[in-house]
Design a protein around this motif. Structure first.
Motif, PDB file in Angstrom:
ATOM      1  N   MET A 124      -4.277  13.382  32.436  1.00  0.00           N
ATOM      2  CA  MET A 124      -4.798  13.352  33.810  1.00  0.00           C
ATOM      3  C   MET A 124      -6.079  14.194  33.900  1.00  0.00           C
ATOM      4  SD  MET A 124      -4.483  12.315  36.957  1.00  0.00           S
ATOM      5  CE  MET A 124      -4.147  10.917  35.953  1.00  0.00           C
ATOM      6  N   THR A 125      -7.089  13.643  34.533  1.00  0.00           N
ATOM      7  CA  THR A 125      -8.332  14.385  34.752  1.00  0.00           C
ATOM      8  C   THR A 125      -8.731  14.203  36.219  1.00  0.00           C
ATOM      9  OG1 THR A 125      -9.651  12.453  34.244  1.00  0.00           O
ATOM     10  CG2 THR A 125      -9.178  13.950  32.408  1.00  0.00           C
ATOM     11  N   LEU A 126      -9.696  15.004  36.659  1.00  0.00           N
ATOM     12  CA  LEU A 126     -10.164  14.853  38.040  1.00  0.00           C
ATOM     13  C   LEU A 126     -10.749  13.462  38.266  1.00  0.00           C
ATOM     14  CD1 LEU A 126     -11.872  18.173  39.178  1.00  0.00           C
ATOM     15  CD2 LEU A 126      -9.705  17.206  39.924  1.00  0.00           C
ATOM     16  N   THR A 127     -11.462  12.953  37.246  1.00  0.00           N
ATOM     17  CA  THR A 127     -12.045  11.615  37.378  1.00  0.00           C
ATOM     18  C   THR A 127     -10.946  10.570  37.544  1.00  0.00           C
ATOM     19  OG1 THR A 127     -13.655  12.415  35.797  1.00  0.00           O
ATOM     20  CG2 THR A 127     -13.775  10.087  36.387  1.00  0.00           C
ATOM     21  N   GLY A 128      -9.860  10.753  36.788  1.00  0.00           N
ATOM     22  CA  GLY A 128      -8.726   9.842  36.907  1.00  0.00           C
ATOM     23  C   GLY A 128      -8.166   9.865  38.315  1.00  0.00           C
ATOM     24  N   ILE A 129      -8.087  11.066  38.878  1.00  0.00           N
ATOM     25  CA  ILE A 129      -7.574  11.184  40.246  1.00  0.00           C
ATOM     26  C   ILE A 129      -8.525  10.499  41.216  1.00  0.00           C
ATOM     27  CG2 ILE A 129      -6.931  12.808  42.080  1.00  0.00           C
ATOM     28  CD1 ILE A 129      -6.185  14.800  39.852  1.00  0.00           C
ATOM     29  N   ALA A 130      -9.836  10.686  41.004  1.00  0.00           N
ATOM     30  CA  ALA A 130     -10.830  10.053  41.884  1.00  0.00           C
ATOM     31  C   ALA A 130     -10.687   8.535  41.825  1.00  0.00           C
ATOM     32  CB  ALA A 130     -12.242  10.465  41.471  1.00  0.00           C
ATOM     33  N   LEU A 131     -10.495   8.000  40.619  1.00  0.00           N
ATOM     34  CA  LEU A 131     -10.331   6.558  40.453  1.00  0.00           C
ATOM     35  C   LEU A 131      -9.153   6.053  41.276  1.00  0.00           C
ATOM     36  CD1 LEU A 131     -10.918   5.948  36.666  1.00  0.00           C
ATOM     37  CD2 LEU A 131     -11.625   4.405  38.482  1.00  0.00           C
ATOM     38  N   ARG A 132      -8.033   6.777  41.162  1.00  0.00           N
ATOM     39  CA  ARG A 132      -6.846   6.315  41.899  1.00  0.00           C
ATOM     40  C   ARG A 132      -7.015   6.527  43.393  1.00  0.00           C
ATOM     41  NH1 ARG A 132      -1.784   8.080  38.239  1.00  0.00           N
ATOM     42  NH2 ARG A 132      -2.877   7.993  36.242  1.00  0.00           N
ATOM     43  N   ASN A 133      -7.668   7.600  43.788  1.00  0.00           N
ATOM     44  CA  ASN A 133      -7.931   7.796  45.212  1.00  0.00           C
ATOM     45  C   ASN A 133      -8.748   6.633  45.749  1.00  0.00           C
ATOM     46  OD1 ASN A 133      -6.564  10.171  45.648  1.00  0.00           O
ATOM     47  ND2 ASN A 133      -8.341  11.480  45.315  1.00  0.00           N
ATOM     48  N   ALA A 134      -9.724   6.201  44.947  1.00  0.00           N
ATOM     49  CA  ALA A 134     -10.621   5.140  45.399  1.00  0.00           C
ATOM     50  C   ALA A 134      -9.871   3.822  45.573  1.00  0.00           C
ATOM     51  CB  ALA A 134     -11.782   4.969  44.423  1.00  0.00           C
ATOM     52  N   TYR A 135      -9.007   3.482  44.627  1.00  0.00           N
ATOM     53  CA  TYR A 135      -8.444   2.127  44.638  1.00  0.00           C
ATOM     54  C   TYR A 135      -6.984   2.038  45.062  1.00  0.00           C
ATOM     55  CZ  TYR A 135     -12.636   1.474  41.907  1.00  0.00           C
ATOM     56  OH  TYR A 135     -13.927   1.479  41.492  1.00  0.00           O
ATOM     57  N   LEU A 136      -6.204   3.092  44.804  1.00  0.00           N
ATOM     58  CA  LEU A 136      -4.761   2.947  44.987  1.00  0.00           C
ATOM     59  C   LEU A 136      -4.220   3.541  46.279  1.00  0.00           C
ATOM     60  CD1 LEU A 136      -3.467   3.712  41.386  1.00  0.00           C
ATOM     61  CD2 LEU A 136      -4.012   1.521  42.434  1.00  0.00           C
ATOM     62  N   ARG A 137      -4.924   4.528  46.807  1.00  0.00           N
ATOM     63  CA  ARG A 137      -4.344   5.284  47.905  1.00  0.00           C
ATOM     64  C   ARG A 137      -4.077   4.411  49.113  1.00  0.00           C
ATOM     65  NH1 ARG A 137      -3.878  10.796  49.361  1.00  0.00           N
ATOM     66  NH2 ARG A 137      -4.655  11.366  47.316  1.00  0.00           N
ATOM     67  N   ASN A 138      -5.092   3.667  49.509  1.00  0.00           N
ATOM     68  CA  ASN A 138      -4.919   2.778  50.658  1.00  0.00           C
ATOM     69  C   ASN A 138      -5.594   1.462  50.284  1.00  0.00           C
ATOM     70  OD1 ASN A 138      -5.100   1.396  53.088  1.00  0.00           O
ATOM     71  ND2 ASN A 138      -5.163   3.294  54.267  1.00  0.00           N
TER      72      ASN A 138
END
Ligand SMILES: Nc1ncnc2c1ncn2[C@@H]1O[C@H](COP(=O)(O)OP(=O)(O)OP(=O)(O)O)[C@@H](O)[C@H]1O
Ligand SMILES: [Mg+2]
Lengths: 227, 383
Positions: free
Chosen positions: B1-15
């Motif tokens: 897990m990296t911050l970039t990975g989190i950003a990716l999921r925030n961008a596409y998966l969160r909502n």
């Protein structure tokens, strides 16, 4: 209790005053408090009595108006914002009432979060995460996201996250406040185990007298004064 | 897990729904941007193609009002003028209104000279002598399968009647628009008209000896006919063609503004999505800060998210632009304007980068606000 008589928290004449609409609200008024290493303390009191505020000061996410505050051997109020963040990462494990897990991450990834701030290798991080999830009994739920877990399970993931970086103190603000009786019981059981078998110092805020019984010391806060 | 990975999921998966709508909006904006950019550059390219030593004279009242034939001869007398030709916009319908291409009645000898027309097939002499003869551009010949000797029937509208022209040449010129143009003899048109419409011409195209003298020649022409029944308006061929394509150069300016507006809308939509997303996860960000993450981590997490959303929209928009522009380009060139409309890789690259940059810019304000938030305040804001 596995205390060795050493204080891990030393609070002297601590004051916290908020200014709201040019009016001063005295939230904490001359608090003196020592918490021994290895203690499990419960902080009780009515709503608005300043429990969360005191816990936040101990955890280094808030700064006092006056008085001194030594936690884990550091005068936290003297640290800069950045230093305090690094200090928290090293010494404090947080448990919140509403878990505050990242919904887009799996249980495993959520627990790994605090380790992203360390220089540990990926393999080492994984090992620690698995150990922590094992401790809270969720080894079989590592790939689940928070939505796929019950409230009690989410709080256990949060507990794993709080202990994965091996902090000096675990702070918990109403950790059972959002849980049913049975889940609350499990969480309290878990905290007791962490305290007894791993010697973790735990400071827990709660309004629930039953929850407070899990702790070894109960304190009451009323209108900003410890009674 | 990296911050970039989190950003990716925030961008596409969160909502998912919100991300989809935002990306869809960005895709449409990127598509519109690419379309406008391509059309405008094709447009300018078309006017750039016109020779700088040519000026065009029309009736000052409007492009549809004719001029007396005698004017052409008078223009020829003006110092600095080398060649003069004249033509009438014939319009008409070839079989079906959708078979639209430019048709001009013109004086053959001078027109071939002024426009620098070359014969790919057929002979110059045939066009000069065959009264009913016409010459067609190479693109037209290809599109409609015109061959030498073919008879092209045209249903007249501006000039009513059934007209027929015999193909005596397939032509090209340095000016690419000629390849989509048909010319026939002005005299043939003139003799087929009722008396009251005879000896009238649409525009006069003049070649000036030295392009630097164009302003002087333009003034001399318009001065010559000032205070007559038919005052003239003369301009360079380049400026004449821009409004001819647009209807008005105001449209051109408006399109340039629209292009900026599209980008602004893209920024606002992305910024709004990010601000909404951040507001909803205030307590989560508070928890991250409590754990020890720094404002700079929150900043880069959010900015990465915005940039990713922008890039995604830009990329999808560009991918869609290829078939879209090719389709529109085909229709446009069938209609006779902007024959050079097609997707340019440079525009694609520019659009993707621009969309990413707009995502970056749009995320700055919400990201700064989120990163500066007080930890305790953020944690207090529980649903
Ligand atoms: N940022 C702030 N500005 C002004 N007043 C504040 C602020 N934060 C807290 N307070 C006030 O300080 C007092 C103590 O708040 P605190 O959250 O510590 O109480 P608490 O004992 O944790 O209550 P609860 O049991 O409801 O959680 C309250 O009166 C609250 O309104
Ligand atoms: Mg509280």
């Amino acid at each position: 209790m596995t205390t060795n008589g050493k204080s891990i928290v030393e609070i002297r004449n601590l004051r916290k005053v908020y200014t709201r609409d040019r009016q001063e609200v005295v939230v904490l008024d001359g608090i003196n408090l020592d918490i021994a290493e290895g203690a499990f303390e419960a902080l009780m009191g009515p709503s608005g009595s300043g429990k969360s505020t005191l816990l936040n000061l101990i955890a280094g996410i808030d700064a006092p108006t006056a008085g001194t505050l030594r936690v884990a051997g550091e005068d936290v109020s003297q640290l800069s914002e950045g230093q305090r963040a690094a200090w928290r990462a090293r010494h404090i494990g947080f448990i919140f009432q509403f878990y505050n897990l990242l919904p887009v991450l799996s249980a495993e990834e959520n627990v790994e979060m605090p380790l992203l701030l360390t220089s540990l290798s990926g393999a080492e991080r994984k090992k620690r995460v698995h150990t922590a999830l094992g401790l809270v009994g969720l080894s079989d739920r590592m790939d689940h996201t928070p939505k796929q877990l019950s409230g009690g399970q989410q709080q256990r993931v949060a507990i794993a996250r709080a202990l994965v970086a091996d902090p000096t103190i675990i702070v918990a603000d109403e950790p059972t406040g959002d849980l049913d009786r049975k889940s609350a019981e499990e969480v309290l059981q878990l905290l007791t185990t962490l305290n007894k078998t791993m010697g973790k110092t735990i400071v827990m805020v709660t309004h629930d007298a039953h929850a407070a019984e899990a702790a070894t010391v109960q304190r009451r806060l009323d209108k900003g004064v410890l009674t | 897990m990296t911050l970039t990975g989190i950003a990716l999921r925030n961008a596409y998966l969160r909502n998912g729904t919100r991300s989809f709508l935002t990306v869809a909006g960005t895709v449409i904006a990127a598509l519109a941007f690419i379309f406008l950019r391509t059309v405008l550059s094709a447009w300018f390219a078309q006017s750039e193609a016109s020779a700088s030593d040519r000026v065009v004279t029309r009736n000052a009242i409007s492009i549809t009002s004719p001029l007396p034939l005698a004017y052409a001869e008078k223009v020829k007398q003006i110092p600095g003028v080398t060649k003069v030709t004249y033509s009438n916009w014939f319009q008409g319908v070839y079989k079906d209104p959708k078979n639209f291409f430019a048709r001009f009645a013109t004086e053959p000898e001078s027109a071939l000279d002024v426009f620098g027309i070359r014969f790919v097939q057929g002979k110059r002499e045939d066009f000069l002598h065959e009264r009913q003869g016409c010459i067609v551009g190479t693109e037209l010949a290809k599109k409609y399968g015109f061959k030498l000797g073919d008879i092209i029937p045209i249903q007249g509208d501006i000039y009513p009647g059934d007209w027929a022209f015999k193909v005596v040449g397939i032509i090209e010129a340095d000016d690419a628009s000629i390849s989509n143009t048909m010319y026939f003899q002005w005299a043939y048109l003139n003799e087929g008209l009722p008396d009251r419409r005879k000896n009238q011409i649409g525009i006069i195209t003049t070649t000036v000896q030295n392009p630097n003298d164009s302003p002087k020649v333009i003034k001399a022409i318009d001065d010559l006919f000032a205070n007559s029944d038919n005052e003239t308006h003369t301009e360079t061929e380049k400026s004449f063609r821009l409004p001819l394509l647009a209807g008005s150069s105001v449209v051109l300016d408006a399109l340039l503004v629209v292009r900026v507006v599209i980008l602004a809308i893209m920024a606002l939509s992305l910024g709004n999505t990010l601000a909404m997303g951040l507001r909803e996860r205030t307590s989560e960000l508070g928890a991250m800060r409590a754990i020890g993450f720094l404002p700079k981590h929150i900043l880069s997490l959010t900015i990465s998210e915005g940039t990713l959303l922008g890039l995604t929209g830009g990329l999808l928009g560009t991918l869609l632009a290829v078939p879209f522009l090719n389709g529109v380009g085909k229709i446009m060139s069938q209609m006779g304007f902007l024959s050079n409309l097609h997707f340019q890789p440079v525009t694609g690259v520019v659009s993707v980068l621009l969309a990413g940059f707009i995502g970056f810019l749009a995320s700055l304000a919400p990201a700064l606000a989120a990163s500066k938030m007080d930890v305790v305040t953020a944690l207090r804001r529980q649903e």
